[in-house]
Design a protein around this motif. Structure first.
Motif, PDB file in Angstrom:
ATOM      1  N   ALA A  49       0.828  -1.207   0.000  1.00  0.00           N
ATOM      2  CA  ALA A  49       0.000   0.000   0.000  1.00  0.00           C
ATOM      3  C   ALA A  49       0.864   1.259   0.000  1.00  0.00           C
ATOM      4  CB  ALA A  49      -0.926  -0.004   1.208  1.00  0.00           C
ATOM      5  N   LEU A  50       2.049   1.155   0.611  1.00  0.00           N
ATOM      6  CA  LEU A  50       2.990   2.285   0.629  1.00  0.00           C
ATOM      7  C   LEU A  50       3.785   2.397  -0.674  1.00  0.00           C
ATOM      8  CD1 LEU A  50       4.533   1.898   4.208  1.00  0.00           C
ATOM      9  CD2 LEU A  50       3.241   3.882   3.414  1.00  0.00           C
ATOM     10  N   ALA A  51       3.877   1.284  -1.414  1.00  0.00           N
ATOM     11  CA  ALA A  51       4.836   1.183  -2.512  1.00  0.00           C
ATOM     12  C   ALA A  51       4.607   2.132  -3.682  1.00  0.00           C
ATOM     13  CB  ALA A  51       4.873  -0.263  -3.014  1.00  0.00           C
ATOM     14  N   PRO A  52       3.367   2.383  -4.115  1.00  0.00           N
ATOM     15  CA  PRO A  52       3.195   3.211  -5.326  1.00  0.00           C
ATOM     16  C   PRO A  52       3.917   4.553  -5.222  1.00  0.00           C
ATOM     17  CG  PRO A  52       1.124   2.192  -4.720  1.00  0.00           C
ATOM     18  CD  PRO A  52       2.074   1.894  -3.601  1.00  0.00           C
ATOM     19  N   GLY A  53       4.733   4.843  -6.235  1.00  0.00           N
ATOM     20  CA  GLY A  53       5.483   6.085  -6.253  1.00  0.00           C
ATOM     21  C   GLY A  53       6.781   6.047  -5.482  1.00  0.00           C
ATOM     22  N   ARG A  54       7.085   4.905  -4.863  1.00  0.00           N
ATOM     23  CA  ARG A  54       8.318   4.781  -4.077  1.00  0.00           C
ATOM     24  C   ARG A  54       9.167   3.629  -4.605  1.00  0.00           C
ATOM     25  NH1 ARG A  54       4.317   6.116  -0.100  1.00  0.00           N
ATOM     26  NH2 ARG A  54       4.955   7.961   1.100  1.00  0.00           N
TER      27      ARG A  54
END
Length: 553
Positions: A164-169
């Motif tokens: 869930a944190l991963a997008p864009g990172r």
């Protein structure tokens, strides 16, 4: 990982989890402590991270630390990040007092160096992730290659939180994305979606299989200092079939001087019954494009004209008094031709009638060179499984999942559901080399190691591609016998040259298909184009002299 011209580097190892643990123990037995190997792993991970994010200074990095060695790698990496001006935060799932061995010692060093820590707790089906200072980058060090699924509820919830944190990172996984099976490449049932994965010491079999790509991102294999003596002295069940294995074929210096057509062998192709002449033509065309000096197709007399298909270079032999049918025995003329040939391919466009079955019976009883059994020949073998006893160790069988299912008395879906198990059964059924085709083609003989091709090539999913592969493997058997003997003898297990020919043929064929994506990115190419691309691929193969590589995706 650097590669030299020696055969040991033609096939990079893909050890299973228990085998990589044996490497670690062997290194420790020589006096290299686990803490040093962990330090080396963290340093190599830091190098890869800098390649993906050179401006690391000032970036906030969350490092998820599990209870095993991957957690130790993560906490050690946090120290490198701190020294580089980043803002690391180690999020650990176990209390610091519960960590043991090298991980605990690295945790102590990192804490003394000023690395901040945050303990994660799972309560009411949720993890207490920090709410402030969200990360620019994420490092996944939760679960290592020893993980076996399915994920427990708490681990699954944490993987979901990371995704869930991963997008864009940027997300980097250490050794393997947490939740991914190191042997099968399957999520159990979910895995961390990494931007890149850093494999320590060697790649892992599951990560070479193309369906793992959505979880691994680019895969970087980094040396952490395990001595060659340890690696060569330990069993390894898998090896990678990528462009490196073709290096001996791509050197002009490998072509003999003062050569003539017979120097590069004579391949005989038996196939192309009326209505299926194109299959035999494609196999013959691929054999010529692979470098065979002479190619002859023997077929029922009614099929001969269409097999040539405007290629005068393809010699033909019309089988005597056959019309549209195969003879029931091997004539003196055909027997003489078989004896003079260097390699043989049987099956492309052969048909599955009683006449073809009788001819196959006769051929299996005859003296013959190394033989590639493909297409209809495999179907005929499946009708009479006892004939598999006639397959010799120098022969090659090339089933796709449907043909593999026929040989095993199973469905194609069953084969695809567990390709490892299907390959085990196929290799137990005959002593020949088995090529289980499909995305992530696997090659093995008997109980030897499995060679895994990491490519998934949509351009090859078209009727006739298998005929091209059969001709390619046969062409290598005919034209490169000396190179195959030399390099198979140098491999770290007892290997017949036919195994190396099959592996090289699979890699060459896959790369030829990949090269067509430039002109036909959305497919529309023909198997003829694949065959014609074979020599161009060999011409462009270059050995990778860098100290790392990312598997092609």
């Amino acid at each position: 990982m650097s590669y030299s011209s020696t055969s040991r580097f033609l096939l990079p190892p893909l050890p299973f989890p228990q085998e990589i643990r044996a490497w670690d123990k062997g290194a420790e037995a020589l006096g290299l402590p686990e803490m040093l190997l962990m330090e080396n792993a963290a340093r190599e991970a830091f190098v890869v991270l800098l390649r993906h994010c050179p401006d690391i200074a000032g970036k906030t990095v969350w490092l998820f630390m599990g209870n095993g060695n991957n957690g130790g790698d993560a906490v050690c990496l946090a120290r490198y990040l701190l020294d580089a001006g980043a803002h690391p935060l180690v999020l650990h799932t176990k209390a610091q007092s519960q960590h043991k061995g090298a991980s605990a010692r690295h945790m102590k060093v990192a804490k003394a160096s000023g690395v901040p820590f945050y303990q994660l707790r799972f309560r009411q089906n949720r993890w207490n992730l920090p709410h402030d200072d969200l990360p620019h980058l994420i490092v996944d060090g939760l679960l290592g290659t020893g993980f076996r699924g399915p994920l427990r509820a708490d681990a699954l919830s944490l993987v979901e939180a990371i995704n869930a944190l991963a997008p864009g990172r940027l997300v980097m996984s250490l050794d393997i994305p947490s939740g991914l099976d190191a042997c099968t490449g399957n999520p159990m049932p979910l895995a961390v979606r990494a931007t890149c994965t850093v494999c320590f010491a060697a790649g892992k079999p599951g990560l070479a299989l193309p369906w793992s790509r959505q979880w691994t991102g680019s895969v970087h294999v980094r040396d952490i200092g395990i001595p060659t003596r340890v690696r060569d002295g330990a069993h390894c069940s898998g090896y990678l079939l990528d462009g490196h294995c073709l290096a001996p074929l791509a050197l002009p210096s490998g072509l003999p001087e003062n050569s003539f057509k017979n120097t590069f062998g004579h391949i005989l192709i038996l196939g192309g019954a009326p209505g299926y002449e194109g299959a035999a033509h494609l196999a013959a065309r691929a054999a010529l494009r692979t470098g065979a000096g002479l190619v002859t197709v023997a077929a029922p007399s009614d099929a001969i004209a269409d097999i040539k298909c405007g290629w005068p270079e393809i010699m033909t032999l019309a089988l005597e008094n056959t019309g549209p049918h195969w003879p029931s025995d091997i004539s003196t003329r055909l027997h003489s031709l078989i004896e003079s040939c260097t390699a043989l391919v049987i099956g492309p466009g052969m048909g599955r009638g009683k006449d073809a079955a009788k001819f196959l019976h006769a051929l299996l009883e005859a003296q013959r060179p190394p033989t590639v059994f493909d297409a209809d020949a495999l179907a005929l073998l499946s009708y009479e499984p006892r004939l598999l006893d006639k397959i010799r160790k120098e022969d090659v069988l090339t089933p796709h999942p449907g043909e593999a299912g026929m040989l095993l008395g199973e469905s194609a879906q069953s084969v695809q559901g567990d390709r490892w198990a299907a390959l085990d059964k196929l290799c137990a059924a005959s002593c020949g080399v088995t090529v289980l085709k499909g995305a992530g083609t696997m090659v093995r003989q008997l109980s030897g190691p499995t060679l895994i091709c990491p490519y998934d090539v949509p351009q090859l999913a078209v009727g006739g591609s298998g005929d091209v592969l059969a001709g390619c493997i046969g062409g290598l058997l005919a034209s490169r016998a000396g190179i195959l003997r030399e390099h198979s003898a140098a491999l770290p297990w007892d290997c017949h040259p036919s195994l190396l020919a099959a592996g090289m043929g699979v890699a060459l064929h896959a790369l030829a298909g990949r090269s067509l994506a430039v002109q036909w990115p959305l497919r529309g190419n023909t198997p003829t184009a694949t065959a014609d691309a074979l020599p161009h691929v060999l011409h462009t193969i270059q050995q990778d002299q860098e100290d790392t590589f990312a598997w092609p995706r």
